[in-house]
Design a protein around this motif. Structure first.
Motif, PDB file in Angstrom:
ATOM      1  N   UNK A 163     -11.565 -10.985  11.118  1.00  0.00           N
ATOM      2  CA  UNK A 163     -12.107 -10.845   9.767  1.00  0.00           C
ATOM      3  C   UNK A 163     -13.594 -11.193   9.756  1.00  0.00           C
ATOM      4  N   UNK A 164     -13.937 -12.291  10.401  1.00  0.00           N
ATOM      5  CA  UNK A 164     -15.327 -12.719  10.461  1.00  0.00           C
ATOM      6  C   UNK A 164     -16.165 -11.752  11.298  1.00  0.00           C
ATOM      7  N   UNK A 165     -15.569 -11.252  12.361  1.00  0.00           N
ATOM      8  CA  UNK A 165     -16.290 -10.315  13.231  1.00  0.00           C
ATOM      9  C   UNK A 165     -16.616  -9.025  12.493  1.00  0.00           C
ATOM     10  N   UNK A 166     -15.688  -8.540  11.685  1.00  0.00           N
ATOM     11  CA  UNK A 166     -15.911  -7.298  10.945  1.00  0.00           C
ATOM     12  C   UNK A 166     -17.002  -7.471   9.896  1.00  0.00           C
ATOM     13  N   UNK A 167     -17.153  -8.678   9.348  1.00  0.00           N
ATOM     14  CA  UNK A 167     -18.233  -8.955   8.408  1.00  0.00           C
ATOM     15  C   UNK A 167     -19.577  -8.946   9.138  1.00  0.00           C
ATOM     16  N   UNK A 168     -19.560  -9.408  10.398  1.00  0.00           N
ATOM     17  CA  UNK A 168     -20.784  -9.480  11.191  1.00  0.00           C
ATOM     18  C   UNK A 168     -21.323  -8.097  11.537  1.00  0.00           C
ATOM     19  N   UNK A 169     -20.429  -7.131  11.677  1.00  0.00           N
ATOM     20  CA  UNK A 169     -20.836  -5.767  12.007  1.00  0.00           C
ATOM     21  C   UNK A 169     -19.619  -4.936  12.335  1.00  0.00           C
ATOM     22  N   UNK A 170     -19.482  -3.783  11.675  1.00  0.00           N
ATOM     23  CA  UNK A 170     -18.279  -2.962  11.842  1.00  0.00           C
ATOM     24  C   UNK A 170     -18.113  -2.467  13.268  1.00  0.00           C
ATOM     25  N   UNK A 171     -19.202  -2.431  14.038  1.00  0.00           N
ATOM     26  CA  UNK A 171     -19.159  -1.905  15.394  1.00  0.00           C
ATOM     27  C   UNK A 171     -18.675  -2.927  16.422  1.00  0.00           C
ATOM     28  N   UNK A 172     -18.672  -4.217  16.051  1.00  0.00           N
ATOM     29  CA  UNK A 172     -18.444  -5.270  17.040  1.00  0.00           C
ATOM     30  C   UNK A 172     -17.014  -5.317  17.575  1.00  0.00           C
ATOM     31  N   UNK A 173     -16.024  -5.255  16.683  1.00  0.00           N
ATOM     32  CA  UNK A 173     -14.639  -5.348  17.148  1.00  0.00           C
ATOM     33  C   UNK A 173     -14.269  -4.184  18.067  1.00  0.00           C
ATOM     34  N   UNK A 174     -14.587  -2.916  17.706  1.00  0.00           N
ATOM     35  CA  UNK A 174     -14.284  -1.810  18.628  1.00  0.00           C
ATOM     36  C   UNK A 174     -14.973  -1.956  19.985  1.00  0.00           C
ATOM     37  N   UNK A 175     -16.204  -2.435  20.000  1.00  0.00           N
ATOM     38  CA  UNK A 175     -16.916  -2.608  21.267  1.00  0.00           C
ATOM     39  C   UNK A 175     -16.280  -3.707  22.112  1.00  0.00           C
ATOM     40  N   UNK A 176     -15.886  -4.805  21.476  1.00  0.00           N
ATOM     41  CA  UNK A 176     -15.205  -5.876  22.200  1.00  0.00           C
ATOM     42  C   UNK A 176     -13.868  -5.396  22.756  1.00  0.00           C
ATOM     43  N   UNK A 177     -13.127  -4.657  21.937  1.00  0.00           N
ATOM     44  CA  UNK A 177     -11.826  -4.143  22.391  1.00  0.00           C
ATOM     45  C   UNK A 177     -11.996  -3.161  23.538  1.00  0.00           C
ATOM     46  N   UNK A 178     -13.077  -2.390  23.501  1.00  0.00           N
ATOM     47  CA  UNK A 178     -13.319  -1.416  24.560  1.00  0.00           C
ATOM     48  C   UNK A 178     -13.606  -2.104  25.892  1.00  0.00           C
ATOM     49  N   UNK A 179     -14.416  -3.150  25.880  1.00  0.00           N
ATOM     50  CA  UNK A 179     -14.774  -3.798  27.142  1.00  0.00           C
ATOM     51  C   UNK A 179     -13.675  -4.731  27.658  1.00  0.00           C
ATOM     52  N   UNK A 180     -12.812  -5.225  26.783  1.00  0.00           N
ATOM     53  CA  UNK A 180     -11.753  -6.149  27.203  1.00  0.00           C
ATOM     54  C   UNK A 180     -10.749  -5.457  28.118  1.00  0.00           C
ATOM     55  N   UNK A 181     -10.250  -6.188  29.101  1.00  0.00           N
ATOM     56  CA  UNK A 181      -9.200  -5.650  29.968  1.00  0.00           C
ATOM     57  C   UNK A 181      -7.825  -5.814  29.341  1.00  0.00           C
ATOM     58  N   UNK A 182      -7.681  -6.814  28.472  1.00  0.00           N
ATOM     59  CA  UNK A 182      -6.437  -7.007  27.722  1.00  0.00           C
ATOM     60  C   UNK A 182      -6.782  -7.412  26.297  1.00  0.00           C
ATOM     61  N   UNK A 183      -6.126  -6.800  25.330  1.00  0.00           N
ATOM     62  CA  UNK A 183      -6.289  -7.155  23.917  1.00  0.00           C
ATOM     63  C   UNK A 183      -4.951  -7.660  23.390  1.00  0.00           C
ATOM     64  N   UNK A 184      -4.961  -8.891  22.900  1.00  0.00           N
ATOM     65  CA  UNK A 184      -3.753  -9.527  22.371  1.00  0.00           C
ATOM     66  C   UNK A 184      -3.964  -9.803  20.888  1.00  0.00           C
ATOM     67  N   UNK A 185      -2.942  -9.561  20.088  1.00  0.00           N
ATOM     68  CA  UNK A 185      -3.056  -9.789  18.647  1.00  0.00           C
ATOM     69  C   UNK A 185      -2.024 -10.807  18.172  1.00  0.00           C
ATOM     70  N   UNK A 186      -2.493 -11.710  17.308  1.00  0.00           N
ATOM     71  CA  UNK A 186      -1.604 -12.671  16.655  1.00  0.00           C
ATOM     72  C   UNK A 186      -1.350 -12.166  15.243  1.00  0.00           C
ATOM     73  N   UNK A 187      -0.087 -11.941  14.911  1.00  0.00           N
ATOM     74  CA  UNK A 187       0.281 -11.449  13.587  1.00  0.00           C
ATOM     75  C   UNK A 187       1.384 -12.325  12.999  1.00  0.00           C
ATOM     76  N   UNK A 188       1.662 -12.094  11.718  1.00  0.00           N
ATOM     77  CA  UNK A 188       2.776 -12.766  11.063  1.00  0.00           C
ATOM     78  C   UNK A 188       3.652 -11.705  10.422  1.00  0.00           C
ATOM     79  N   UNK A 189       4.914 -11.644  10.868  1.00  0.00           N
ATOM     80  CA  UNK A 189       5.850 -10.651  10.361  1.00  0.00           C
ATOM     81  C   UNK A 189       7.102 -11.355   9.888  1.00  0.00           C
TER      82      UNK A 189
END
Length: 224
Positions: free
Chosen positions: A166-192
């Motif tokens: 949430x904070x990253x998306x406020x910092x810049x819409x491009x940041x999360x996609x770029x981080x996800x692209x360079x990461x070798x593994x992306x893990x998400x914490x959710x509540x279901x």
């Protein structure tokens, strides 16, 4: 595919990986951080924590309020960037300066720890990195992403970035996609359905693709 514990995910991470662990502001990532910490400790890995702007203090307080012991922090070397609330053995306390100065000082602090490290495997946990993006301009943010990329592939270590999306998306819409692209593994914490679930959205290791781990009440403390 469902796994029964988070150790099953951590064990499949490969040396040299850069792992992004995403969470929202309405969740408590500290429990997943804590379990990664305990996993590395059980494996006798060297643990280094990058603490940006007192984020580690926040994690520690959340864990204590959840009834979990935080004694392990006392033996871990910390590279602290900004902030005023020390946790653990602070090896270096860096001021938040312009990117070029900050980069040089961080690399010096990191190399100092590595020079006296005997363990063959290192786990580097990073908390609060999204705050660096928040206080930086676009050019500095791209440089920070390139710095993260430059450490990828170092087979002495696995790096885990805990990122408030949430904070990253406020910092810049491009940041999360770029981080996800360079990461070798992306893990998400959710509540279901009132239950925390840790899932793998992307991984260089095909065994982890689509894996999910539901966290039960006993494993994460009564507060969570």
């Amino acid at each position: 595919m469902v796994m029964t514990c988070l150790d099953s995910i951590w064990d499949e991470l490969r040396p040299g990986e850069t792992v992004i662990i995403e969470y929202s502001s309405l969740l408590f990532p500290a429990v997943v951080f804590y379990q990664a910490l305990m996993w590395a400790s059980k494996r006798n890995y060297k643990i280094i924590i990058d603490d940006v702007l007192d984020s580690l203090y926040l994690y520690k307080v959340h864990l204590q309020l959840a009834g979990l012991s935080t004694d392990i922090f006392d033996s871990i070397e910390i590279i602290k960037e900004g902030g005023v609330l020390p946790v653990g053995r602070v090896a270096s306390h860096l001021e938040l300066k312009q990117y070029g100065v900050r980069k040089v000082e961080y690399e010096r602090a990191y190399k100092l720890i590595m020079s006296r490290t005997e363990e063959k495997q290192i786990v580097n946990l990073v908390v609060g990195a999204e705050k660096l993006f928040l206080i930086s301009n676009v050019r500095e943010n791209i440089n920070t992403l390139n710095l993260i990329l430059s450490y990828m592939g170092d087979k002495r270590k696995i790096t885990l970035y805990f990122i408030n999306k949430d904070l990253l998306e406020v910092s810049g819409a491009y940041l999360l996609p770029l981080l996800e692209e360079l990461a070798t593994t992306v893990i998400r914490i959710d509540k279901r359905n009132e239950r925390y679930v840790v899932s793998v959205a992307k991984s260089i290791n095909s065994k982890l693709e689509g894996v999910g781990v539901p966290l039960n009440q006993e494993s994460i403390g009564k507060t969570f």
